[in-house]
Design an enzyme around this catalytic site. Structure first.
Site, PDB file in Angstrom:
ATOM      1  N   HIS A 110       0.843  -1.195   0.000  1.00  0.00           N
ATOM      2  CA  HIS A 110       0.000   0.000   0.000  1.00  0.00           C
ATOM      3  C   HIS A 110       0.877   1.243   0.000  1.00  0.00           C
ATOM      4  CE1 HIS A 110      -1.317   3.299   2.740  1.00  0.00           C
ATOM      5  NE2 HIS A 110      -2.329   3.338   1.910  1.00  0.00           N
ATOM      6  N   HIS A 147      12.673  -1.920   3.862  1.00  0.00           N
ATOM      7  CA  HIS A 147      13.057  -0.845   4.775  1.00  0.00           C
ATOM      8  C   HIS A 147      14.294  -0.096   4.281  1.00  0.00           C
ATOM      9  CE1 HIS A 147      10.186  -0.990   8.091  1.00  0.00           C
ATOM     10  NE2 HIS A 147      10.044  -2.264   7.771  1.00  0.00           N
ATOM     11  N   GLY A 259     -17.713  12.511   0.807  1.00  0.00           N
ATOM     12  CA  GLY A 259     -18.657  12.265  -0.270  1.00  0.00           C
ATOM     13  C   GLY A 259     -18.031  11.735  -1.543  1.00  0.00           C
ATOM     14  N   ARG A 261     -16.712   9.012  -4.294  1.00  0.00           N
ATOM     15  CA  ARG A 261     -17.360   7.851  -4.893  1.00  0.00           C
ATOM     16  C   ARG A 261     -17.020   6.599  -4.070  1.00  0.00           C
ATOM     17  NH1 ARG A 261     -15.345   4.771  -9.440  1.00  0.00           N
ATOM     18  NH2 ARG A 261     -17.013   3.798 -10.647  1.00  0.00           N
TER      19      ARG A 261
END
Length: 309
Positions: A110, A147, A259, A261
């Site tokens: 991620h 790392h 708000g 999507r």
């Protein structure tokens, strides 16, 4: 713009370029599938540019999103650490990536980078973001390489690796299970150090080292044989990943509160998961090794540093 003043247009251009590079690199890693997506203009001149790859040969699901949001007030998830900015108009630019590979020996990864410009009595801006790695069957050389790239992202800009690694270990943690999500990386927020240009250069380095850290790990593990046992364990651990995103992650709360999507906000969730009641791996098994050896916060680079590397 003064020398250290913010330029949202510059951030937007760099983040769009990074999204394009992520898409190209992940399509190359998969070898077959291509990202789908659309460009969706939003209120006030913003842009939502979701990109999703599904059912690839080596990647089960990946998302690489760009968003430029314009709003009348910061959502609570974005202003809870700086309440003086609540209620003021803002613009936000972000690029994010998540990868869920097919092979359980390839970690999930991620990365998220974001920039906020708030029109308060005294206009305020800051960057945030970072990256982390979530293996299922972990290898020490992979974690050390990861790392090393995290440290390299910081090295040219400041002595920040240890601080940002500690931030990451603290943030990517499931308090309801007293368990780390993965083996960490770096994480930062409210970032303005050195002024705008220096901060933007650092954020660009983080994006580049996310790719230089993850791509070799993916290539090294994607051909590793696996079977039903390994896939079942991966799906259990993906459940932990989903728990973090839905119960803990500020980014998910921000997306829903602002708000955005919903399909884009939740695109980072894994495509398949399992929840097994009171799951406990057999002590000493390869599955138990993940929590026994890898999920406790530790200094992965200390042995390398002591040898003078």
């Amino acid at each position: 713009m003064n020398e250290n003043g913010p330029s949202l247009a510059s951030v937007r251009e760099r983040f769009l370029a990074l999204q394009t590079r992520i898409v190209q690199d992940l399509e190359r890693l998969d070898g077959e599938a291509r990202f789908s997506g659309e460009d969706l203009p939003t209120d006030g001149g913003g842009l939502s540019r979701p990109r999703v790859l599904e059912d690839g040969a080596r990647i089960e699901k990946a998302a690489a999103h760009f968003t430029h949001s314009v709003g009348g007030a910061l959502p609570p998830a974005a202003s809870e650490r700086r309440p003086e900015l609540a209620g003021h108009p803002f613009q936000a630019v972000a690029v994010s990536c998540i990868v869920h590979a097919r092979n359980p020996y390839v970690p999930a990864a991620h990365m998220n980078l974001r920039f906020f410009l708030v029109e308060a009595e005294r206009p305020a801006w800051h960057f945030g973001g970072g990256f982390d790695l979530t293996p299922f069957y972990a290898f020490e050389e992979d974690v050390v390489d990861w790392h090393r790239n995290a440290r390299a992202a910081c090295a040219a800009h400041g002595p920040w690796y240890e601080e940002l690694k500690a931030n990451c270990d603290t943030y990517f943690f499931l308090p309801h299970r007293s368990e780390a999500r993965g083996v960490g990386g770096i994480f930062f927020d409210d970032w303005t150090r050195g002024g705008f240009e220096a901060s933007l250069a650092f954020v660009e380095a983080v994006g580049a080292h996310f790719l230089s850290g993850y791509v070799p790990i993916f290539e090294r593990r994607a051909g590793h044989p696996w079977g039903e046992r390994e896939e079942s364990f991966m799906l259990v651990r993906r459940g932990r990943y989903a728990e973090f995103n839905l119960a803990v992650d500020r980014g998910t709360r921000y997306g829903l509160q602002s708000g955005r999507r919903v399909e884009s906000v939740l695109a980072s969730l894994p495509p398949r998961v399992r929840w097994v009641y009171d799951y406990r791996p057999i002590p000493g098994s390869p599955e138990a090794l993940l929590t026994e050896r890898f999920l406790a916060a530790r200094d992965w680079l200390e042995p390398v540093d002591k040898s003078g590397d």
